[in-house]
Design a protein around this motif. Structure first.
Motif, mmCIF file in Angstrom:
data_model
loop_
_atom_site.group_PDB
_atom_site.id
_atom_site.type_symbol
_atom_site.label_atom_id
_atom_site.label_comp_id
_atom_site.label_asym_id
_atom_site.label_seq_id
_atom_site.Cartn_x
_atom_site.Cartn_y
_atom_site.Cartn_z
ATOM 1 N N GLU A 1 -4.039 11.380 3.354
ATOM 2 C CA GLU A 1 -4.510 11.542 1.976
ATOM 3 C C GLU A 1 -5.105 12.930 1.760
ATOM 4 O OE1 GLU A 1 -7.240 8.454 0.977
ATOM 5 O OE2 GLU A 1 -5.663 6.994 0.564
ATOM 6 N N SER B 1 0.839 -1.200 0.000
ATOM 7 C CA SER B 1 0.000 0.000 0.000
ATOM 8 C C SER B 1 0.874 1.250 0.000
ATOM 9 C CB SER B 1 -0.915 0.009 1.234
ATOM 10 O OG SER B 1 -0.182 0.342 2.393
ATOM 11 N N GLU B 2 0.219 2.400 0.013
ATOM 12 C CA GLU B 2 0.955 3.671 0.006
ATOM 13 C C GLU B 2 1.398 4.100 1.394
ATOM 14 O OE1 GLU B 2 -0.756 6.950 -2.218
ATOM 15 O OE2 GLU B 2 -2.106 5.554 -3.224
ATOM 16 N N ARG C 1 3.809 7.895 4.915
ATOM 17 C CA ARG C 1 3.632 7.617 3.484
ATOM 18 C C ARG C 1 4.861 6.851 2.990
ATOM 19 N NH1 ARG C 1 0.260 10.069 -0.287
ATOM 20 N NH2 ARG C 1 -0.378 11.587 1.303
ATOM 21 N N ARG C 2 4.632 5.742 2.313
ATOM 22 C CA ARG C 2 5.752 4.903 1.860
ATOM 23 C C ARG C 2 6.717 5.669 0.956
ATOM 24 N NH1 ARG C 2 7.381 2.520 -2.620
ATOM 25 N NH2 ARG C 2 8.535 0.561 -2.522
#
Length: 231
Positions: free
Chosen positions: A123, A98-99, A162-163
């Protein structure tokens, strides 16, 4: 870049009717009921799909890892030598789906809306790192706005990142005990978007103990980083 405080209600993101995705890193030094409680708290999140990276951290968590190895939302890993959740996240970053990455301390329990709330805020505001409130020993520890002074501003147990930001920042520094503080400090120095969520998202089962901070990092960001991470 100025850190932003977000006062939205955690349930606001549950009520939106969408599902948020997040990888969660949980390092287990044992297979105790307390550790399983931490695991269940991220598996049972509301309005969220969590892929839990369940890490047998040094051998003591093998039994728990084997028990959940066939769960479709659990990926089992093994650290021969114990590592922190953030150091483990650095090692696993290419295998995340995932993000976003959340840290789950084995001595804590996440509130049911933690992931939907944290990922929803990241987000909505384009944030890189989020720290939230931690309930511990009958008191609430709130995140505070970082400054140029090297210190611990965000409760490590509440971090959601956040990745792509981890990759852009060069990964997690090899600083056992204060990787969390160093990451936030580096993000602040680079004027990254840091979100502060006063709402409590995590409860510590015993009173948490913070590792003492090491010397302030040097100004050159690559110093002390484990190595460049691929995009």
């Amino acid at each position: 870049g100025r850190p932003q405080t977000c006062y939205a209600s955690p349930n606001q993101y549950v009520r939106r009717g969408r599902t948020y995705a997040c990888d969660v890193v949980l390092c287990c030094a044992d297979s105790s009921p307390q550790t399983e409680h931490a695991l269940r708290s991220v598996l049972d999140q509301k309005s969220a799909v969590t892929l839990v990276h369940l890490v047998d951290n040094g051998g003591g968590g093998r039994e728990l890892a084997q028990r959940y190895a066939h769960c479709g939302t659990v990926a089992v890993h093994h650290n021969p030598v114990p590592k922190s959740p953030l150091a483990t996240a650095h090692d696993l970053v290419e295998r995340l789906s995932s993000e976003f990455i959340a840290i789950q301390d084995a001595r804590t329990v996440s509130e049911p809306s933690r992931i939907s709330y944290s990922v929803g805020l990241l987000e909505e505001h384009g944030g890189d790192i989020l720290g939230a409130g931690l309930r511990a020993g009958g008191r609430d520890i709130r995140p505070v706005e970082p400054t140029d002074r090297y210190d611990r501003y965000l409760p490590a147990e509440t971090l959601v990142i956040r990745r792509a930001s981890v990759v852009d920042l060069g990964g997690i520094a090899d600083r056992p005990g204060d990787e969390d503080a160093e990451l936030v400090y580096r993000a602040f120095q680079e004027k990254r978007s840091i979100l502060l969520a006063p709402a409590v998202t995590v409860t510590a089962q015993p009173e948490p103990t913070s590792h003492p901070l090491g010397r302030p990092p040097v100004s050159d960001p690559p110093n002390g980083i484990r190595g460049h991470l691929p995009p």
